[in-house]
Motif scaffolding. Sequence first.
Motif, short mmCIF file in Angstrom:
data_model
loop_
_atom_site.label_atom_id
_atom_site.label_comp_id
_atom_site.label_asym_id
_atom_site.label_seq_id
_atom_site.Cartn_x
_atom_site.Cartn_y
_atom_site.Cartn_z
N TYR A 191 0.86 -1.19 0.00
CA TYR A 191 0.00 0.00 0.00
C TYR A 191 0.90 1.23 0.00
CZ TYR A 191 -3.38 -3.45 1.54
OH TYR A 191 -4.16 -4.56 1.61
N CYS A 244 -9.41 -8.59 5.30
CA CYS A 244 -8.79 -7.30 5.61
C CYS A 244 -9.60 -6.52 6.64
CB CYS A 244 -8.65 -6.48 4.32
SG CYS A 244 -7.42 -5.18 4.53
N TRP A 248 -14.74 -4.73 6.60
CA TRP A 248 -14.85 -3.26 6.50
C TRP A 248 -15.81 -2.71 7.56
CZ3 TRP A 248 -12.77 0.21 2.89
CH2 TRP A 248 -13.42 1.43 2.73
N CYS A 264 -9.88 1.85 7.16
CA CYS A 264 -8.54 1.26 7.13
C CYS A 264 -7.56 2.38 6.80
CB CYS A 264 -8.43 0.15 6.09
SG CYS A 264 -8.43 0.78 4.41
N HIS A 265 -6.27 2.14 7.05
CA HIS A 265 -5.29 3.21 6.90
C HIS A 265 -5.11 3.67 5.45
CE1 HIS A 265 -3.26 -0.53 6.15
NE2 HIS A 265 -2.32 0.12 5.51
N SER A 266 -5.55 2.86 4.48
CA SER A 266 -5.30 3.19 3.07
C SER A 266 -6.53 3.72 2.35
CB SER A 266 -4.83 1.95 2.31
OG SER A 266 -3.61 1.53 2.81
N CYS A 318 -9.54 -7.48 0.33
CA CYS A 318 -9.19 -6.08 0.63
C CYS A 318 -9.73 -5.15 -0.46
CB CYS A 318 -7.67 -5.99 0.70
SG CYS A 318 -7.08 -4.32 0.91
N ARG A 319 -10.51 -4.14 -0.05
CA ARG A 319 -11.09 -3.18 -1.01
C ARG A 319 -10.00 -2.32 -1.64
NH1 ARG A 319 -13.66 -5.03 -3.31
NH2 ARG A 319 -12.95 -6.89 -2.33
N CYS A 320 -8.99 -1.98 -0.83
CA CYS A 320 -7.92 -1.11 -1.37
C CYS A 320 -7.10 -1.86 -2.40
CB CYS A 320 -7.05 -0.60 -0.23
SG CYS A 320 -7.97 0.41 0.94
FE1 FES Z 1 -7.69 -3.52 3.00
FE2 FES Z 1 -8.12 -0.85 2.89
S1 FES Z 1 -6.26 -1.92 3.32
S2 FES Z 1 -9.60 -2.46 2.86
#
Ligand code: FES
Length: 378
Positions: A191, A244, A248, A264-266, A318-320
């Motif tokens: 990330y 992750c 959420w 989340c941090h990202s 993970c959405r990011c």
């Molecule tokens: Fe996995 Fe944002 S780091 S949802």
Amino acid sequence: MNNQSQVKVGPPLWLLAELTYDCPLHCPYCSNPTELGDTKDELNTEQWLDVLTQARAMGAVQLGFSGGEPLLRKDLEQMVKHSRELGFYTNLITSGIGLTEKRIAKLKVAGLDHIQISFQGADPEMNDIIAGRGNAFEQKFKMAQSVKAQGYPMVLNFVISKQNISQVEDIMRLSCQLNADYVELATAQYYGWAYDNRDHLLPSQQQLIDAEKIVNEFRDKQQGKGPQFIFVTPDYFEVRPKACMNGWGSTFLTIAPDGSALPCHSAKMLPLKFPNVKDKSISDIWQQDFSFNRFRGDSWMPQPCQSCDEKEKDFGGCRCQAFMMTGDMDKTDPVCSKSPDHHLIQEAIERAKHPKNPLLERVNKRSIKDADIVQIKL
Ligand code: FES
């Protein structure tokens, strides 16, 4: 889409307070956003104290002070003291740059429970090259000794990448020498800066197999004594995605330095509008904000997640990661072997064998001078 009606929302048990994105180090594996905000937009002391009070009232119990480098905030002790009075279990996540024996003692008096220090390698040469700062190893080593001497439980965190994976055994020896309680040997998560530097960081499968063998043999020799080692491999070599953030908006709440509230941090990179604690209460944010409800439950899930019998285990991943790799945050995490985009992971693994782009050093919005690092009155 709002999934709130079908999903029961518990409290945000884990609060991550990212006090600043400023940092005296330049690690290429940093997961902070590459678009760092301005220091002048950071929450002030009063705003942070209010965030802590509100989150605790909602049921948050674990609190991590992180960054960037949280020690750059001169009001850290004040925040620790307030958190202790509220009944949080507090953890300082630091590079160790900016710590002094006196500051460690002062944080203890304020009520800090736990310190996690990051290292970049097993020796000064490797450590300081990755950290991008001279004498960083020496400082970390001294401060880790002092943290133990002052009676804190101590976690050491080594981010493992192609750059230092050959040092795994030496890293484990160093951790024993420092008498750590827990040691995370965690391969980089891709990330922020680490995503841009992925080709230089992602180890090969063979390197990971070799490192895991070394870790297991070392553990066997320990016979239950010494630090507890946790080896975390990158999800790129898995066939199912990680759950992750435990799903959420289920457990984790991150407050970014400027007050943005994130699941989340990202998340800030996602095409969603996230609320800010300067405008809304934490309770409203957590329970009602569109962005927090966006990926709760399973009605948002595409195929193959929607009909997958593992969807309650990994929540579609993970959405990011889905967004970074496919450009669509609603897609199945490409780590999943059932994802139509899984080839993107295979291609990334191949590309990392022969990096073409230059390695980027993590930079700050402003230059951090030595005078900024330890300027607290002790
Ligand atoms: Fe996995 Fe944002 S780091 S949802």
